[in-house]
Design a protein around this motif. Sequence first.
Motif, mmCIF file in Angstrom:
data_model
loop_
_atom_site.group_PDB
_atom_site.id
_atom_site.type_symbol
_atom_site.label_atom_id
_atom_site.label_comp_id
_atom_site.label_asym_id
_atom_site.label_seq_id
_atom_site.Cartn_x
_atom_site.Cartn_y
_atom_site.Cartn_z
ATOM 1 N N GLY A 29 -75.838 28.508 145.336
ATOM 2 C CA GLY A 29 -74.860 29.265 146.115
ATOM 3 C C GLY A 29 -73.421 28.968 145.762
ATOM 4 N N GLY A 30 -73.196 28.052 144.820
ATOM 5 C CA GLY A 30 -71.841 27.753 144.366
ATOM 6 C C GLY A 30 -71.114 26.737 145.205
ATOM 7 N N LYS A 31 -71.836 26.004 146.057
ATOM 8 C CA LYS A 31 -71.176 25.012 146.915
ATOM 9 C C LYS A 31 -70.745 23.786 146.119
ATOM 10 C CE LYS A 31 -71.847 27.371 150.698
ATOM 11 N NZ LYS A 31 -72.801 26.919 151.720
ATOM 12 N N GLU A 32 -71.454 23.488 145.014
ATOM 13 C CA GLU A 32 -71.131 22.321 144.186
ATOM 14 C C GLU A 32 -71.027 22.775 142.722
ATOM 15 O OE1 GLU A 32 -73.701 19.002 144.844
ATOM 16 O OE2 GLU A 32 -73.952 19.449 146.969
ATOM 17 N N PRO A 33 -69.855 23.200 142.279
ATOM 18 C CA PRO A 33 -69.699 23.753 140.919
ATOM 19 C C PRO A 33 -70.120 22.788 139.811
ATOM 20 C CG PRO A 33 -67.764 24.220 142.261
ATOM 21 C CD PRO A 33 -68.600 23.258 143.046
ATOM 22 N N VAL A 34 -69.809 21.500 139.966
ATOM 23 C CA VAL A 34 -70.161 20.533 138.931
ATOM 24 C C VAL A 34 -71.672 20.415 138.805
ATOM 25 C CG1 VAL A 34 -69.996 18.126 138.220
ATOM 26 C CG2 VAL A 34 -68.012 19.264 139.214
ATOM 27 N N HIS A 35 -72.351 20.275 139.940
ATOM 28 C CA HIS A 35 -73.813 20.187 139.927
ATOM 29 C C HIS A 35 -74.440 21.491 139.429
ATOM 30 C CE1 HIS A 35 -73.948 16.683 143.046
ATOM 31 N NE2 HIS A 35 -73.586 16.295 141.835
ATOM 32 N N PHE A 36 -73.805 22.622 139.763
ATOM 33 C CA PHE A 36 -74.300 23.916 139.277
ATOM 34 C C PHE A 36 -74.289 23.944 137.752
ATOM 35 C CE2 PHE A 36 -73.561 28.255 137.827
ATOM 36 C CZ PHE A 36 -74.582 28.946 138.482
ATOM 37 N N LEU B 79 -64.036 18.283 132.880
ATOM 38 C CA LEU B 79 -64.275 19.466 132.060
ATOM 39 C C LEU B 79 -64.236 20.732 132.899
ATOM 40 C CD1 LEU B 79 -67.143 18.229 129.688
ATOM 41 C CD2 LEU B 79 -64.767 18.743 129.064
ATOM 42 N N TYR B 80 -64.826 20.663 134.097
ATOM 43 C CA TYR B 80 -64.833 21.842 134.963
ATOM 44 C C TYR B 80 -63.416 22.172 135.430
ATOM 45 C CZ TYR B 80 -65.524 24.903 138.930
ATOM 46 O OH TYR B 80 -65.449 25.948 139.814
ATOM 47 N N ARG B 81 -62.615 21.177 135.795
ATOM 48 C CA ARG B 81 -61.231 21.441 136.224
ATOM 49 C C ARG B 81 -60.421 22.048 135.091
ATOM 50 N NH1 ARG B 81 -61.696 16.272 138.738
ATOM 51 N NH2 ARG B 81 -60.467 15.348 137.043
ATOM 52 N N ARG B 82 -60.653 21.558 133.865
ATOM 53 C CA ARG B 82 -59.950 22.109 132.708
ATOM 54 C C ARG B 82 -60.373 23.562 132.463
ATOM 55 N NH1 ARG B 82 -60.599 18.466 127.616
ATOM 56 N NH2 ARG B 82 -59.774 17.011 129.176
ATOM 57 N N PHE B 83 -61.682 23.831 132.566
ATOM 58 C CA PHE B 83 -62.188 25.200 132.399
ATOM 59 C C PHE B 83 -61.654 26.107 133.498
ATOM 60 C CE2 PHE B 83 -65.467 28.387 133.392
ATOM 61 C CZ PHE B 83 -65.514 29.067 132.187
ATOM 62 N N ASP B 84 -61.555 25.577 134.714
ATOM 63 C CA ASP B 84 -61.064 26.369 135.840
ATOM 64 C C ASP B 84 -59.586 26.729 135.671
ATOM 65 O OD1 ASP B 84 -61.424 27.474 138.594
ATOM 66 O OD2 ASP B 84 -59.931 25.945 139.082
ATOM 67 N N SER B 85 -58.796 25.748 135.194
ATOM 68 C CA SER B 85 -57.362 25.995 135.049
ATOM 69 C C SER B 85 -57.032 26.881 133.850
ATOM 70 C CB SER B 85 -56.622 24.658 134.923
ATOM 71 O OG SER B 85 -57.060 23.959 133.771
ATOM 72 N N ARG B 86 -57.835 26.783 132.786
ATOM 73 C CA ARG B 86 -57.524 27.521 131.564
ATOM 74 C C ARG B 86 -58.202 28.881 131.490
ATOM 75 N NH1 ARG B 86 -57.819 22.913 126.750
ATOM 76 N NH2 ARG B 86 -56.186 21.526 127.600
ATOM 77 N N VAL B 87 -59.302 29.068 132.195
ATOM 78 C CA VAL B 87 -60.056 30.312 132.091
ATOM 79 C C VAL B 87 -60.156 31.036 133.425
ATOM 80 C CG1 VAL B 87 -62.272 31.359 131.435
ATOM 81 C CG2 VAL B 87 -61.390 29.388 130.157
ATOM 82 N N LEU B 88 -60.776 30.382 134.408
ATOM 83 C CA LEU B 88 -61.061 31.060 135.678
ATOM 84 C C LEU B 88 -59.801 31.489 136.406
ATOM 85 C CD1 LEU B 88 -64.050 28.920 137.049
ATOM 86 C CD2 LEU B 88 -64.097 31.046 135.731
ATOM 87 N N ASN B 89 -58.784 30.628 136.420
ATOM 88 C CA ASN B 89 -57.556 30.958 137.138
ATOM 89 C C ASN B 89 -56.739 32.050 136.452
ATOM 90 O OD1 ASN B 89 -57.991 29.207 139.237
ATOM 91 N ND2 ASN B 89 -56.893 27.497 138.291
ATOM 92 N N LYS B 90 -57.041 32.329 135.173
ATOM 93 C CA LYS B 90 -56.298 33.361 134.453
ATOM 94 C C LYS B 90 -56.964 34.733 134.537
ATOM 95 C CE LYS B 90 -54.190 30.154 131.172
ATOM 96 N NZ LYS B 90 -53.982 29.813 129.743
ATOM 97 N N ILE B 91 -58.119 34.795 135.181
ATOM 98 C CA ILE B 91 -58.785 36.076 135.366
ATOM 99 C C ILE B 91 -58.043 36.866 136.440
ATOM 100 C CG2 ILE B 91 -60.923 37.209 136.091
ATOM 101 C CD1 ILE B 91 -62.454 34.822 135.038
#
Length: 221
Positions: free
Chosen positions: A133-140, A198-210
């Motif tokens: 369900g996306g409650k734990e992004p790292v574990h996902f 790694l997830y925070r870096r992916f979130d800041s460089r990719v997800l937040n730019k969508i």
Amino acid sequence: MPIYESSESDDETIPRVKLFGRERPMHAILGGGKVADVLLWRERNLSASLLIGVTAIWFLFEVVEYNFVTLLCHISITTMLVIFIWCMTADYFGWTRPKIPELLSNEHAFREVVSAFHWRFNQFLSKFLHIAGGKEPVHFFLVIVSLYIISVIGSYFDFVNLLFIGFLCMETLPYLYTKYENEVDYHAGKMTRRASKLYRRFDSRVLNKIPRGPVKEKKHA
């Protein structure tokens, strides 16, 4: 036992966390009953017998290439012959006839085993839905990668070999983890921290730019 506290180049302290974020002892997680005792080798004779028995079955299927029906019939014939000889010998010498093992005849023990597997399955399903369900992004992310690795490994084995490997892991990994718990938790915390970075870096460089559309405010009556 040394305490594993260290820092890397960014002076971040490795979090002291339990594997998979668990808070209870391993024995309680495995059900806390007969099944947990067997998997953690607290019942050494039963654990060893179970491991030897499953290994023998795997050997007969995969190495000797026995057919299941043929193997079942041969085991039944051998068992009947052994019991027949045992009973005849017991009657002749006045010994006690063979009895059904207590573990098989004890309804409470059977229900305990079934209940432990049922409870464990519900815990697994609840955790799976929680992570999916996306409650734990790292574990996902870790679960997706782990399942993909398992799928690749599974493509090189047939079903019987895969079952045997799974059983072998169940019989060895919990015991080895309880024996080397501090070391495993240390490295698990280290890997979790790196995955989080790694997830925070992916979130800041990719997800937040969508680009996202404007958020509509809810009208309150």
